[in-house]
Motif scaffolding. Structure first.
Motif, PDB file in Angstrom:
ATOM      1  N   LEU A 211       0.834  -1.200   0.000  1.00  0.00           N
ATOM      2  CA  LEU A 211       0.000   0.000   0.000  1.00  0.00           C
ATOM      3  C   LEU A 211       0.874   1.257   0.000  1.00  0.00           C
ATOM      4  CD1 LEU A 211      -2.764   1.334   0.341  1.00  0.00           C
ATOM      5  CD2 LEU A 211      -2.531   1.043   2.787  1.00  0.00           C
TER       6      LEU A 211
ATOM      7  N   ASP B 133     -11.290   3.096   0.237  1.00  0.00           N
ATOM      8  CA  ASP B 133     -10.516   4.280  -0.110  1.00  0.00           C
ATOM      9  C   ASP B 133     -10.202   5.062   1.140  1.00  0.00           C
ATOM     10  OD1 ASP B 133     -10.015   4.281  -2.824  1.00  0.00           O
ATOM     11  OD2 ASP B 133     -12.135   4.621  -3.224  1.00  0.00           O
TER      12      ASP B 133
ATOM     13  N   ARG C  21      -5.084   0.618  -8.078  1.00  0.00           N
ATOM     14  CA  ARG C  21      -5.587  -0.289  -7.036  1.00  0.00           C
ATOM     15  C   ARG C  21      -6.188  -1.532  -7.640  1.00  0.00           C
ATOM     16  NH1 ARG C  21      -7.646   0.563  -2.271  1.00  0.00           N
ATOM     17  NH2 ARG C  21      -6.538   2.113  -1.087  1.00  0.00           N
ATOM     18  N   SER C  22      -6.363  -2.546  -6.827  1.00  0.00           N
ATOM     19  CA  SER C  22      -7.139  -3.754  -7.163  1.00  0.00           C
ATOM     20  C   SER C  22      -6.682  -4.485  -8.408  1.00  0.00           C
ATOM     21  CB  SER C  22      -8.631  -3.452  -7.381  1.00  0.00           C
ATOM     22  OG  SER C  22      -9.088  -2.446  -6.570  1.00  0.00           O
TER      23      SER C  22
ATOM     24  N   ILE D  41      -4.298  -3.822  -0.567  1.00  0.00           N
ATOM     25  CA  ILE D  41      -4.085  -3.113  -1.820  1.00  0.00           C
ATOM     26  C   ILE D  41      -5.364  -3.055  -2.642  1.00  0.00           C
ATOM     27  CG2 ILE D  41      -1.622  -3.528  -1.979  1.00  0.00           C
ATOM     28  CD1 ILE D  41      -2.488  -5.772  -4.020  1.00  0.00           C
ATOM     29  N   GLY D  42      -6.503  -3.218  -1.975  1.00  0.00           N
ATOM     30  CA  GLY D  42      -7.784  -2.935  -2.610  1.00  0.00           C
ATOM     31  C   GLY D  42      -8.310  -4.024  -3.513  1.00  0.00           C
TER      32      GLY D  42
ATOM     33  N   LEU E  35       1.303   1.528  -4.200  1.00  0.00           N
ATOM     34  CA  LEU E  35       0.144   2.376  -4.509  1.00  0.00           C
ATOM     35  C   LEU E  35       0.423   3.850  -4.270  1.00  0.00           C
ATOM     36  CD1 LEU E  35      -2.927   0.322  -3.281  1.00  0.00           C
ATOM     37  CD2 LEU E  35      -1.739   0.284  -5.447  1.00  0.00           C
TER      38      LEU E  35
END
Lengths: 430, 462
Positions: A270, B421, A281-282, A362-363, A274
């Motif tokens: 993260l 988020d 993300r994702s 990390i989504g 990111l």
């Protein structure tokens, strides 16, 4: 001697009598200890079976799906031949249902009736019409997925005896379903949707294919990065590195990294991938990078032990006929150690496949319906899908979760079996 | 050229370089009696050429891509009309995002002003120019490198030594990645944690008794002042890990003793792989098992016995975590028990002690340091375990040691604070990194101690 006698005397017999006196007690203790040990093994195995039984008993029904047959009149007023995609297929489905039960007129009752079939029925109908244009204007028979509550009822997960207020299906709907069953309009089929579609809010439309694809892309990234890098690091540390303080530090470091909690790797991903590098993300790419860092220590440690197992005579023979160190390693040591290193890599991959926590960071925990088609498409992975479904309140997701776990365990078993198989081949050759 | 095509071109050039270098080596030695006259085998001359062709170009390529978007963006911003250019930082970021979205062909919210559209076009044209420039530079570099090496190839060129030096360098680079990972973890987690400690003092974090990580959005908002005292979270972690150890250590240890000392070969051959299956099951499956089977069972059992048990009780998470760790404890103990020399056992048995007496009085004391090391590793595992507690333990930080109540753990808090988020300047988000730092330090300390203990023990008997 004197001393010994004194200690033996307190009873008024010989030492052997004292020993014999205590013998029964000691044997009992021995048996008890043995039973404890046996019980410990059995308890662990018992847990294992309980785990498997609870998952299988909850999940096996997910491989079947309830379908409802409807006679749909493909009304030319609703379907425009030139604009097939724009037609209101849900309306056609609703009319088909109403034609079976013309006495339903109230708005609320109509809604309850419509709830018997899945919202996915309209898509089925659309696909059917797209394939059979000539059928427009006629009445067709089509099997569409039932709603998840009906599915649960047919599979026996909803108890008919519970009072109506605490049941997800009311008495009227029960009667309709029973009537449909008696007319042979309900059947259970193999659940293809579960294996071919992505996630969905509707349990009867949700599938694992999206998650499987996501896992696949993530693992590819992990494999492509971690095997060469881990292998190279193992080779350097085992074959080339001078024995000094630096290599000692690196060794301790790698051993410690292997025991760092996986969630910390998620924090690293993260903060670095990111936030610092600004990667999206994702996506499987970032997931793969994080899992690479996580599996590297395992691969390095197993790779080193595989290299250690190559017999020194081969090294000496190679060096004595004038091979350089690189030639010796590339031509003689590596081919011997490769199966061992591959085993380590597979174990690392299995670990990566089952890993959830760092991917949450990390989504990769987003709700994604589309099937990912590449390394930078938003996606989720199989364990995260399990986690997401496990959180959903619908009863139908419970069996989906268990079924997804079965699929995940199947993949892991295949990977581990491959590792064992490789090890066998390796051992035979030596 | 698109990056992919560029890489493909580079690949083709490198392969061409390989063959050019190799054929040159054949050519230079033909007068002196064939490849024998060369310092290295011809293949090394080929590899050397290919490496010189590919590696520097690749380095330039990656650096270029690393900086390209930032530099182009700066250029575009510098060219924006003044009223936009002098917007405050956050507004400017919005504009930049809009431009990026237009360039990526995404749907942009609201209508696009001509200035921004122009900027996006400017960005695109700059990107195109950069792309062309990069293609020219990379191709030129590769060709020049091939030519350079080609001219240098003579029978006395020590190609093999050069190639081996480069290979060794690559190996060192791969090895140092492990060190960089550690530095990355420490630096990233430490950096964010320091930012957190600027907002919340360290002593309040370490010794505070209340944890409710909600920060007020408006200054006048009530009931969300935010309390970041980690004690309840740490206590919850310790409670669950403690329960897990109470399950895992006796069961794992006894299982290891039975398998190592009592079981016959057939039983061992079946039981050991089955235990290993237990170790290979993903933690998310254990979490599901805990939430679905164990937690309701404990709640119902408590209901029958008349306690009120939370449905997210520490007990359920702890027991399942214990089950997960059983194979870990048993395989580590198995190793150390097997490492105890047979002579010690034989000595004890020959004196007439029973098997269990031998084990408890001779084998276990001898293996104790190793077992302690294994247990410490298991504790660090239990503390760092995430999915079981996320799925089966609670969210509210209760300061309690009652195993029937819901407690929360460090890992649960990290997950809840960071999933979704988030802004990277609120104390709430940064608190997760402070917890991460705490987790890292604790597990690292446990691991270091455990590894030292185990290593000492091994030296003792080897």
């Amino acid at each position: 001697m004197n001393n010994l006698n004194k200690r033996a005397v307190p009873g008024n017999g010989r030492t052997i009598d004292i020993v014999k006196k205590g013998l029964n007690k000691r044997y009992r203790k021995e048996r008890r200890f043995r039973v404890f040990g046996w019980a410990a093994v059995m308890i662990s195995l018992g847990f294992l079976f309980l785990l498997f039984i609870s998952i299988i008993s909850n999940g096996y029904t997910a491989f079947q799906q309830t379908m409802v047959r409807l006679d749909v009149y493909l009304d030319t007023d609703v379907i425009d031949k030139d604009d097939l995609a724009g037609a209101d297929y849900a309306k056609l489905i609703h009319e088909a249902l109403l034609s079976v039960y013309p006495d339903v007129t109230k708005y609320n009752e109509k809604r309850k009736l419509y709830e018997l079939v899945s919202t996915g029925a309209a898509y089925r109908l659309r696909d059917f019409v797209a394939k059979n244009r000539h059928a427009i204007g006629t009445t067709i028979q089509i099997w569409v997925p039932a709603d998840d509550d009906v599915d649960m009822l047919i599979k026996g997960h909803i108890d008919r005896k519970t009072p109506q207020s605490r049941r997800r299906i009311n008495d009227r709907q029960l009667a309709w379903v029973d009537h449909l069953i008696s007319r042979g309009q309900v059947k259970k089929v193999f659940n293809m949707t579960f294996f071919t579609s992505g996630d969905s809010r509707e349990p009867e439309l949700a599938g694992i294919w999206g998650a499987v694809c996501g896992s696949f892309y993530t693992l590819i990234v992990t494999l492509v990065l971690s095997f060469p890098i881990g292998g190279a690091a193992a080779v350097y540390l085992e074959e080339f590195a001078p024995k000094n303080r630096w290599t000692d530090i690196i060794e301790v470091n790698i051993n410690n990294l292997a025991a760092v909690p996986s969630i910390v790797y998620g924090l690293l991903g993260l903060a670095v991938f990111l936030n610092f590098f600004g990667l999206p993300r994702s996506v499987p790419l970032v997931g793969g990078l994080v899992l690479t860092l996580m599996t590297l220590p395992t691969i390095i440690i197993v790779g080193r032990s595989a290299l250690k197992a190559v017999s020194p005579s081969i090294r000496e023979a190679g060096l004595s006929i004038g091979a350089s160190k690189v030639q010796l390693v590339a031509h003689h040591v590596l081919p011997q150690a490769l199966p061992g290193m591959l085993t380590g890599t597979i174990i690392g991959m299995a670990q990566a496949l089952g890993e959830t926590a760092p991917l949450l960071m990390i989504g990769m925990v987003a709700f994604i319906v589309d099937i990912p088609a590449g390394f930078t498409d938003p996606s989720t992975v199989l364990p995260v899908q399990i986690y997401l479904w496990a959180d959903s309140p619908e009863r139908a997701f419970l069996e989906k979760t268990s079924a997804a776990i079965m699929v995940l365990l199947l993949f892991l078993m295949i990977m581990n079996a491959t590792a064992v198989f490789l090890r066998r081949i390796f051992e035979k050759r030596q | 050229m698109a990056p992919f095509h560029l890489l493909l071109t580079l690949c083709v050039l490198a392969i061409a370089g390989f063959f050019i270098g190799r054929s040159k080596s054949f050519a230079v030695c033909s007068a002196q009696g064939g490849p024998r006259a060369l310092h290295s085998r011809p293949i090394y001359y080929g590899i050397l050429t290919a490496i010189w062709c590919a590696v520097p170009a690749l380095i330039v390529f990656s650096f270029w891509y690393f900086f390209q978007s930032t530099i182009i963006m700066d250029l575009v911003i510098a060219d924006l009309p003044d009223p936009i250019r002098f917007l405050p930082e956050d507004r400017l970021n919005l504009v930049v995002n809009d431009i990026k979205n237009i360039v990526a062909g995404n749907i942009v919210a609201g209508n696009i002003s001509p200035a921004i559209q122009a900027a996006a076009d400017h960005y695109k044209s700059l990107e195109k120019t950069a792309q062309v420039a990069l293609s020219v530079i990379i191709t030129a570099m590769a060709i020049i490198a091939i030519a350079g090496v080609y001219l240098k190839i003579t029978p006395t060129l020590r190609a093999r030594n050069y190639v081996e030096k480069i290979i060794e360098g690559l190996l060192i680079a791969c090895t140092s990645l492990a060190v960089f990972t550690t530095i990355g973890i420490v630096a990233s987690v430490f950096y964010e944690a320091i930012r957190f400690f600027k907002i919340v003092p360290v002593y309040k974090f370490l010794f505070g008794l209340q944890w409710s990580p909600q920060m007020a959005i408006h200054a006048e908002q009530i009931g969300s002042s935010g309390a970041f005292g980690a004690i309840p979270v740490i206590l919850g972690t310790m409670l669950i890990a403690g329960i897990a150890m109470c399950v895992a250590v006796p069961v794992g240890l006894m299982a290891a003793i039975y398998l190592a000392e009592y079981a016959n070969k057939n039983f061992r051959n079946i039981a050991k792989p089955l235990l290993e299956i237990l170790a290979g099951i993903p933690t998310v499956v254990y979490g599901f098992f805990a939430a679905l089977v164990v937690a309701p069972a404990i709640r119902d059992a408590g209901g029958i016995l008349g306690f009120s048990v939370s449905s997210e009780s520490a007990l359920a998470a702890g027991i399942v975590m214990g089950i997960m760790i059983i194979p870990f404890v048993s395989s580590l103990s198995d190793d150390v028990i097997n490492a105890v020399p047979q002579s010690l056992r034989d000595g004890a048995l020959s004196l007439g002690s029973t098997r269990s007496e031998t084990i408890t009085n001779v084998v276990l004391p001898a293996a104790l340091p190793g077992i302690v090391g294994g247990v410490l590793l298991a504790v660090s595992r239990a503390i760092g375990e995430t999915m079981i507690v996320v799925m089966a333990a609670g969210l509210s930080a209760n300061l309690t040691v009652n195993p029937f109540q819901a407690v929360t753990t460090v890992t649960v808090q990290i997950v809840t604070l960071l999933v979704g988020d988030q802004e990277f300047d609120s104390a709430k988000t940064l608190a997760a990194f402070a917890l991460g730092l705490l987790l890292f330090v604790i597990t690292l300390a446990l691991n270091v101690v455990a590894l030292i203990v185990v290593r000492k023990y091994r030296e003792h008997y080897e």
